[in-house]
Design an enzyme around this catalytic site. Structure first.
Site, PDB file in Angstrom:
ATOM      1  N   LEU A 670       0.811  -1.299  -0.339  1.00  0.00           N
ATOM      2  CA  LEU A 670       0.127  -0.236   0.068  1.00  0.00           C
ATOM      3  C   LEU A 670       0.944   0.865  -0.210  1.00  0.00           C
ATOM      4  O   LEU A 670       1.241   0.809   0.675  1.00  0.00           O
ATOM      5  CB  LEU A 670      -0.605   0.290   1.494  1.00  0.00           C
ATOM      6  N   ARG A 674       4.218   8.712  -2.033  1.00  0.00           N
ATOM      7  CA  ARG A 674       5.480   8.641  -1.872  1.00  0.00           C
ATOM      8  C   ARG A 674       6.039   7.520  -3.055  1.00  0.00           C
ATOM      9  O   ARG A 674       6.900   7.051  -2.356  1.00  0.00           O
ATOM     10  CB  ARG A 674       5.923   8.123  -0.388  1.00  0.00           C
ATOM     11  N   ARG A 730      -6.188  -2.683   1.808  1.00  0.00           N
ATOM     12  CA  ARG A 730      -5.050  -3.032   1.605  1.00  0.00           C
ATOM     13  C   ARG A 730      -5.269  -4.753   1.739  1.00  0.00           C
ATOM     14  O   ARG A 730      -4.591  -4.969   1.377  1.00  0.00           O
ATOM     15  CB  ARG A 730      -4.241  -2.686   2.642  1.00  0.00           C
ATOM     16  N   ASP A 746       4.590  -2.317   4.350  1.00  0.00           N
ATOM     17  CA  ASP A 746       4.317  -0.827   3.791  1.00  0.00           C
ATOM     18  C   ASP A 746       5.641  -0.485   2.867  1.00  0.00           C
ATOM     19  O   ASP A 746       6.432  -1.241   2.546  1.00  0.00           O
ATOM     20  CB  ASP A 746       4.260  -0.260   4.920  1.00  0.00           C
ATOM     21  N   ASP A 747       5.204   0.550   2.696  1.00  0.00           N
ATOM     22  CA  ASP A 747       5.763   0.766   1.299  1.00  0.00           C
ATOM     23  C   ASP A 747       7.115   1.235   2.107  1.00  0.00           C
ATOM     24  O   ASP A 747       8.293   1.660   1.121  1.00  0.00           O
ATOM     25  CB  ASP A 747       5.403   2.631   0.702  1.00  0.00           C
ATOM     26  N   ASP A 748       7.104   1.709   3.183  1.00  0.00           N
ATOM     27  CA  ASP A 748       8.818   2.101   4.143  1.00  0.00           C
ATOM     28  C   ASP A 748       9.205   0.780   5.014  1.00  0.00           C
ATOM     29  O   ASP A 748      10.192   1.158   5.594  1.00  0.00           O
ATOM     30  CB  ASP A 748       8.417   2.924   4.363  1.00  0.00           C
ATOM     31  N   ASP A 835      -4.585  -2.956  10.343  1.00  0.00           N
ATOM     32  CA  ASP A 835      -3.744  -4.346  10.544  1.00  0.00           C
ATOM     33  C   ASP A 835      -4.676  -4.731  12.048  1.00  0.00           C
ATOM     34  O   ASP A 835      -4.660  -5.597  12.385  1.00  0.00           O
ATOM     35  CB  ASP A 835      -2.727  -3.627  11.367  1.00  0.00           C
ATOM     36  N   ARG A 878      -6.222   4.372  18.371  1.00  0.00           N
ATOM     37  CA  ARG A 878      -5.711   2.565  17.893  1.00  0.00           C
ATOM     38  C   ARG A 878      -7.133   2.562  19.507  1.00  0.00           C
ATOM     39  O   ARG A 878      -6.756   1.527  19.739  1.00  0.00           O
ATOM     40  CB  ARG A 878      -4.191   2.665  18.335  1.00  0.00           C
TER      41      ARG A 878
END
Length: 921
Positions: A670, A674, A730, A746-748, A835, A878
């Site tokens: 996802l 960025r 996602r 994750d993309d990072d 999540d 959260r």
């Protein structure tokens, strides 16, 4: 002339011209001599100098050299001359060295050329060998297919038979009471490959349609429009459905009129075979008006049956349709904990016959055994329950008279008291809810009993049904002993002891199963209708229709940028992570039991664990969704299987191992605006073994830059465009995902290849669980009496972040299509907690905690831009999510675990101020 000259000389050299001739002659002689002398000097002196200069270096000794070195300052007295001499000597030496090197390089080039030629010959030989191997493999596959074809019968799809107007050859049973599927159902209209088409009559086209309850009718029509099995082509239909109730009493047609209208249906065909008559009840006083109507071979689905009317395995007992046009509010449903409530059990009802007989003296049990057993045990039930209430041993509430006018009921049936909201408030305070079946043993089930059962399951009161002869809703496919207690009426004196002996764990399990049954089969009109169709489809052994997948709208992008090699990703030492995938990506093996599973393990498939099994009879533990068409059993095809390749050293490293076929996994990443971070993350996947493809979920409304070059990592990269920016994207079951295993990342995220492969190996051993890297846990806040989300280092965990985790694609379907919509709305509202929602779902279904691998507690790449988790409100949101999810589920499904899987190749690194945890290897 001589004489003349001589005479002139003697005369003083004076000729006729008056000048002396002697002077002229002498001057000529001097000029000639001078010229000759200059000529000699100019010619012979350079020759002599050249001769000596050329013979300087030929002298034998230094003393004889004319221009040789001399002592003192004879020739090199000037300083710059000495420097020139030294430069000359240095240049001469360098030229000699360069010449030597040139000769060496020429020699090496010659040797390399020879090696190149040898390598070219080796490559050609290898190509020939590879071509031969491919031919051998192709021939082997062809031979295998031929052998399989010889050993397997040739099958073809059955011929599709269309309905005929008259079926004269169809055998007739002796009476409609003896109808079963084998003699009253035409299987030829329902081939295995038909897809179970269902045709629904429009009730408005018939006179009785105006008598239907408006809410029942509206809810039924809304459900029919969205059902996947409903078809408008009646000629290909397998089952024909007609809604006849609930009817309004003031405009209810006469039985004879309704019977004539049913027999005049266009596809009734004299006896109504393959028809289903549905009579839904929204109130407890719904009458059984079909009892006096000849329905022929048509199946009946309703909430009230007499034993002379009910045909086991043919007719269906359905639940009442209380929430006709409204979805249940999960926030109003009481939590499943605490286990024990104020009242041990409760009952409210009224029956005139029981009230009169309760005034009489009750015979003893021994007297009943010696004499004829009474037909109605209600007298003993009243006396026993009153005695328990008067004993004050437990808080119980039993009332056998209604404070207000009781609801209408059938003879010998216990009528409901009060309004629905009042009854629900009492049940919220009750651990058990007593349901006393009608005293008339010929009444198999009544609408009043099903209403009591519905209300008890809705608020978490465990039903206690007194009367084992009762036929509860969907009893042939639901294991009611897992959610309710069914006790014979003669055991009424033992009920109190039995209820007190049940442990808290069993009580919670029964309450949780009852909540699941209510949500899945009772709560909405869509659930009721889908369950009825699923029962018929399962009886005639037709596979379920595939659940829909999310179509992936690909964003065009340019590839071609060579992916670099990150030393942190590729430096695995001598560890072989797996074979390099030289062939195109392949999907998981096909599921092979689509047609046989419907006839096997019906109870297990419908009741193993919570899930949408009324839509497809598959559990998340062994088989999977038919839409995925996957098989978790033995290997098929020609792919190398995972196990059987040895268990040590290089053999273990090169094989996946385990008891399932060799397979691949799909990375779902996802991202949101960025691009640089995304490109770096994709490049880190270059060379990752067992990777099928990468699905990039582009969550931004802004398309990627047109000049953006995507890396070439050896597998396809699918960039999927989403309708809106949502973290729920996602977990959408994209149709481009062709593997069972999904690595959500994750993309990072910054994970090494060896870590990913280790996680994949662990997931293959626990396919029904989330396997990931960063662990988190929940905790109970005593001062505030609420749940908290905690990300501190801990030896115990209950969640694994899905920013770097493996899970089965099955859970993507459940998350997107089955999980309560309120949870997904919460995720969209906070742009957070997806999540946590996935961990809640999997733990709720499996009753197992996730599995954490390696000692990682975070996975963010160093130097990446800040993500959403860095926001100050991140943890506060959260906390709210966890408490909201608990309200929706009714309890806390997360389970703690101290289990962590580590490889012997990993070393645990913990801060010096932290106590090491026990780890399991």
């Amino acid at each position: 002339e001589l004489m003349t000259g001589y005479t002139m000389l003697r005369n003083g050299g004076v000729g006729n011209g008056g000048q002396p001739w002697v002077l002229r002659w002498s001057s000529r002689i001097r000029l000639t001599w001078l010229s000759f002398t200059l000529f000699i000097i100019l010619v012979f002196f350079p020759l002599i100098a050249h001769y000596y200069l050329t013979t300087i270096d030929d002298a034998d000794d230094a003393g004889k050299r004319i221009f040789g070195p001399r002592t003192g300052n004879e020739l090199c007295e000037v300083k710059h001359v000495q420097d020139l001499c030294r430069i000359r000597e240095s240049v001469s030496e360098e030229l000699l060295q360069l010449e030597a090197k040139r000769q060496e390089l020429n020699s090496e080039i010659a040797k390399l050329n020879l090696k190149i030629e040898a390598c070219k010959k080796s490559i050609e030989n290898a190509k020939q060998d590879l071509l031969q191997l491919k031919n051998v493999i192709s021939q082997t596959e062809h031979s295998y297919k031929e052998l399989m074809a010889q050993n397997q019968p040739k099958l073809s799809l059955p011929i599709r038979l269309l309905p005929d107007k008259d079926d004269a050859t169809f055998p007739l049973p002796k009476s409609n009471r003896n109808c079963r599927l084998h003699n009253c159902f035409d299987y030829s209209r329902c081939p295995l490959t038909s897809g179970f088409p269902v045709y629904v009559y429009n009730s408005d086209d018939y006179p009785f349609g105006s008598s239907l309850d408006p809410l029942i009718k509206q809810a039924f029509e809304a459900t029919v429009r969205t059902n996947v099995y409903v078809t408008e082509n009646a000629n290909i239909a397998c089952v024909y459905i007609i809604l006849v109730g609930e009817m309004q009493e003031l405009v209810m047609p006469k039985p004879t009129e309704l019977e004539q209208q049913l027999h005049s249906l266009p596809y009734w065909r004299t006896d109504g075979h393959n028809h289903l008559i549905i009579n839904l009840s929204r109130k407890s006083e719904t009458q059984n008006f079909i009892y006096n109507i000849s329905t022929g071979r048509a199946m009946i689905a309703q909430s009230t049956f007499y034993d002379a009317q009910y045909r086991p395995g043919f007719d269906i007992v359905v639940s009442p349709l209380v929430h006709a046009m409204s979805e249940p509010n999960f926030l109003e449903i009481p939590p499943q904990v605490p286990v024990k409530r104020k009242y041990l059990f409760s009952f409210q009802g009224e029956k005139i016959e029981s009230l009169r007989s309760s005034l009489q003296e009750v015979r003893s049990f021994e007297e009943e055994i010696e004499g004829n057993a009474p037909a109605d045990y209600d007298d003993r039930i009243i006396t026993t329950l009153k005695a328990v209430q008067d004993s004050k041993l437990d808080f119980v509430l039993v009332e056998f008279t209604c404070k207000n006018q009781p609801k209408a009921s059938l003879p010998t049936e216990w009528a409901l008291c009060g309004e629905r909201d009042d009854r629900l408030e009492l049940l919220k305070l009750s651990t058990f809810a007593l349901i006393i079946t009608p005293g008339d043993t010929h009444l198999v089930i009544s609408a009043g009993c099903t209403m009591r059962l519905f209300e008890a399951l809705e608020v978490g009161a465990i039903p206690v049904v007194l009367g084992e002869q009762v036929q509860l809703p969907y009893n042939d496919v639901i294991r009611w002993n897992e959610a309710a207690l069914i006790i014979p009426k003669p055991r009424i004196t033992e009920v109190h002891f039995l209820l007190r002996s049940i442990s808290d764990n069993d009580l919670l399990a029964m309450r949780r199963q009852g909540r699941f049954l209510w949500e899945t089969y009772f709560s909405t009109s869509d659930n009721v209708f889908s369950t009825v169709l699923a029962i018929i489809r399962t009886r005639i052994q037709i596979p379920a229709a595939p659940i829909r997948e999310e179509p992936a709208v690909e964003i065009p992008h340019r590839s071609g940028k060579a992916a670099g090699t990150d030393p942190n990703m590729a430096d695995n030492g001598d560890l072989d992570l797996g074979p390099v995938e030289t062939e195109p990506p392949y999907a998981s093996p096909k599921y092979l039991r689509n047609f046989t599973l419907t006839a096997m393990d019906i109870y297990r498939n419908w009741n193993s664990a919570p899930g949408p099994f009324h839509l497809f009879p598959y559990t998340p533990f062994d088989p999977v969704l038919p839409s995925e068409a996957k098989f978790l059993g033995s290997g098929t095809g020609f792919r190398p299987i995972g196990g059987g390749a040895g268990g040590s050293g290089k053999e273990f490293q090169a094989a996946l191992g385990g008891n399932v076929p060799r397979e691949q996994f799909t990375v779902v990443m996802l991202t949101y605006e960025r691009e640089e971070v995304l490109m770096n993350s994709l490049e880190r996947l270059n060379g990752l073994p067992y990777l099928n493809k990468v699905v990039v979920v582009w969550n931004s409304p802004k398309l990627p830059s047109e000049d953006l070059l995507w890396p070439d990592i050896g597998v396809p990269i699918m960039v999927v465009r989403t309708e809106k920016n949502s973290l729920n994207n996602r977990f959408l079951p994209w149709d481009e995902i062709e593997t069972e295993a999904i690595l959500s990342i994750d993309d990072d995220a910054h994970l090494r290849h060896d870590e990913i492969m280790f996680g994949f190996r662990v997931w293959r051993e626990a396919r029904d669980r989330i396997v990931g890297f960063p662990g988190r846990y929940h905790a109970w806040d005593i001062p505030h009496q609420s749940w908290l989300y905690n990300s501190n280092y801990s030896c115990e965990l209950s969640m694994v972040l899905t920013g770097a985790a493996f899970f089965h694609k099955y859970y993507a379907y459940l998350y997107s299509y089955v999980m309560p919509q309120a949870i997904r709305d919460m995720v969209d509202e906070y742009i957070n907690c997806e999540d946590i929602a996935m961990n809640f779902l999997v733990s709720h279904l499996t009753r197992k905690p996730p599995i954490k691998v390696t000692s990682r507690w975070t996975f963010r790449c160093p130097g990446c831009p800040q993500a959403l988790s860095h926001d100050d409100s991140h943890f506060h949101e959260r906390h709210k999510c966890i408490n909201f999810f608990v309200k929706v589920y009714g309890y806390m499904p997360l389970l703690y675990t101290q289990f962590r899987v580590d490889s012997v190749l990993f070393k645990t690194r913990l801060p010096h101020d932290k106590t090491k945890c026990f780890k399991f290897i």
